[in-house]
Design a protein around this motif. Structure first.
Motif, mmCIF file in Angstrom:
data_model
loop_
_atom_site.group_PDB
_atom_site.id
_atom_site.type_symbol
_atom_site.label_atom_id
_atom_site.label_comp_id
_atom_site.label_asym_id
_atom_site.label_seq_id
_atom_site.Cartn_x
_atom_site.Cartn_y
_atom_site.Cartn_z
ATOM 1 N N PHE A 159 37.807 35.015 35.155
ATOM 2 C CA PHE A 159 37.604 36.375 35.647
ATOM 3 C C PHE A 159 38.047 36.491 37.109
ATOM 4 O O PHE A 159 38.757 37.429 37.486
ATOM 5 N N ILE A 160 37.649 35.524 37.932
ATOM 6 C CA ILE A 160 38.025 35.538 39.346
ATOM 7 C C ILE A 160 39.539 35.422 39.496
ATOM 8 O O ILE A 160 40.164 36.124 40.306
ATOM 9 N N THR A 161 40.147 34.534 38.699
ATOM 10 C CA THR A 161 41.608 34.386 38.739
ATOM 11 C C THR A 161 42.287 35.693 38.341
ATOM 12 O O THR A 161 43.268 36.117 38.960
ATOM 13 N N HIS A 162 41.747 36.338 37.300
ATOM 14 C CA HIS A 162 42.301 37.627 36.862
ATOM 15 C C HIS A 162 42.209 38.654 37.984
ATOM 16 O O HIS A 162 43.174 39.408 38.233
ATOM 17 N N LEU A 163 41.089 38.694 38.691
ATOM 18 C CA LEU A 163 40.906 39.673 39.761
ATOM 19 C C LEU A 163 41.899 39.466 40.903
ATOM 20 O O LEU A 163 42.394 40.428 41.492
ATOM 21 N N LYS A 164 42.211 38.211 41.217
ATOM 22 C CA LYS A 164 43.179 37.928 42.281
ATOM 23 C C LYS A 164 44.525 38.579 41.970
ATOM 24 O O LYS A 164 45.133 39.239 42.818
ATOM 25 N N TYR A 165 44.999 38.382 40.741
ATOM 26 C CA TYR A 165 46.300 38.940 40.361
ATOM 27 C C TYR A 165 46.206 40.440 40.099
ATOM 28 O O TYR A 165 47.176 41.177 40.310
ATOM 29 N N PHE A 166 45.042 40.900 39.662
ATOM 30 C CA PHE A 166 44.785 42.326 39.490
ATOM 31 C C PHE A 166 44.948 43.047 40.826
ATOM 32 O O PHE A 166 45.585 44.105 40.917
ATOM 33 N N GLN A 187 46.678 41.939 43.401
ATOM 34 C CA GLN A 187 48.091 41.876 43.782
ATOM 35 C C GLN A 187 48.867 43.020 43.151
ATOM 36 O O GLN A 187 49.698 43.651 43.796
ATOM 37 N N ARG A 188 48.593 43.280 41.877
ATOM 38 C CA ARG A 188 49.280 44.387 41.181
ATOM 39 C C ARG A 188 48.879 45.726 41.793
ATOM 40 O O ARG A 188 49.714 46.632 41.917
ATOM 41 N N ALA A 189 47.611 45.855 42.180
ATOM 42 C CA ALA A 189 47.150 47.096 42.801
ATOM 43 C C ALA A 189 47.863 47.325 44.133
ATOM 44 O O ALA A 189 48.287 48.435 44.447
ATOM 45 N N GLU A 190 47.998 46.253 44.903
ATOM 46 C CA GLU A 190 48.661 46.338 46.205
ATOM 47 C C GLU A 190 50.121 46.771 46.054
ATOM 48 O O GLU A 190 50.645 47.561 46.840
ATOM 49 N N LYS A 191 50.775 46.253 45.013
ATOM 50 C CA LYS A 191 52.195 46.553 44.786
ATOM 51 C C LYS A 191 52.404 47.808 43.937
ATOM 52 O O LYS A 191 53.540 48.213 43.689
#
Length: 275
Positions: free
Chosen positions: A202-209, A211-215
């Motif tokens: 879940f934490i790993t998913h949030l990190k990349y989530f 990143q996608r939000a930022e971009k």
């Protein structure tokens, strides 16, 4: 390779065939040398190729004790091996510089508290373990004992180098992840088992989530049927995902897609499963 500039007794600046600046370091590399002399390749211990001139790095190398630069390089190499990835070159400036100031603080008895230490320990466990190993290396090789707070700071520099971003973004990411985890705890009125594989995912998913939000590059909505099925099967997880959606859209302008919501529901249902 001829010396273009002597940075100190252990570091020299030269140019390669493409005109890129190269910083060579090695114990006694420039001893009794002058500009225009050939570099003794047998004494070279580390090579830093800079596609763009970087005065900050050259200044850092010229001013810091050589043994500190060596230890910083070992920490960075260890981090890359542990994470099995190449880190952004900027870490050679940020982490090395931080090490120098951390040692200065230790010598004066000054402790810089890390307000995000709990988040770092829980959200970046691998990077934090690398930070702890860094403290052991510093104590062994430099004879300086640093507090746990510094392990957290080293971890942040490593995370920053992984994401190839800036420290402000890394700090903000930690805070947002903490807020999202709090939303899950509040919605289900329960503590989460941070030692489970589901929590780690879940934490790993949030990190990349994030990143996608930022971009502004959220996953497109491709699994409509699956999404509808999951929100019926896990209504509480979906309710929680709605709260996260509202929170995220207050932080980032892009509207979260149903595909992103689907993944949130799946992860939330896993980490809150009481069976």
């Amino acid at each position: 390779m001829k010396i273009k500039k002597i940075l100190n007794n252990n570091a020299a600046l030269a140019l390669d065939d493409k005109g890129n600046e190269i910083v060579y370091t090695g114990c006694g590399l420039c001893f009794q040398k002058k500009i225009g002399d050939e570099i003794d390749e047998g004494k070279i211990e580390k090579t830093f190729v800079m596609e763009k001139p970087n005065e900050q790095f050259k200044q850092l190398v010229s001013e810091m004790p050589y043994e500190q630069i060596q230890v910083a390089d070992e920490i960075i190499k260890y981090a890359g091996d542990m994470l099995n990835k190449r880190l952004c070159n900027n870490i050679y400036i940020t982490l090395t510089d931080h090490l120098g100031y951390a040692i200065e603080r230790a010598k004066t008895g000054t402790v810089l508290r890390n307000k995000l230490l709990w988040e770092i320990k829980n959200f970046y466990k691998t990077e934090y373990s690398i930070g702890c190993h860094a403290l052991d290396m510093i104590k062994e090789k430099l004879g300086v004992t640093l507090p746990d707070d510094e392990a957290g700071f080293f971890a942040l520099h490593i995370v920053n180098a992984e994401l190839d971003g800036n420290m402000h973004h890394t700090l903000e990411t930690s805070e947002v992840i903490s807020d999202i985890v709090s939303i899950v705890k509040y919605t289900f009125n329960t503590a989460l088992d941070e030692n489970t594989l589901s929590y780690e995912r879940f934490i790993t998913h949030l990190k990349y989530f994030l990143q996608r939000a930022e971009k502004r590059e959220y996953y497109p909505a491709d699994n409509v049927d699956m999404f509808n099925m999951m929100i019926k099967k896990f209504p509480e997880a979906y309710k929680c995902a709605i709260r996260i959606k509202s929170y995220m859209e207050s932080k980032f302008p892009e509207e979260i897609t149903d595909e992103e919501m689907l993944y949130l529901v799946v992860h939330i249902s896993r980490i809150t499963d009481r069976k």
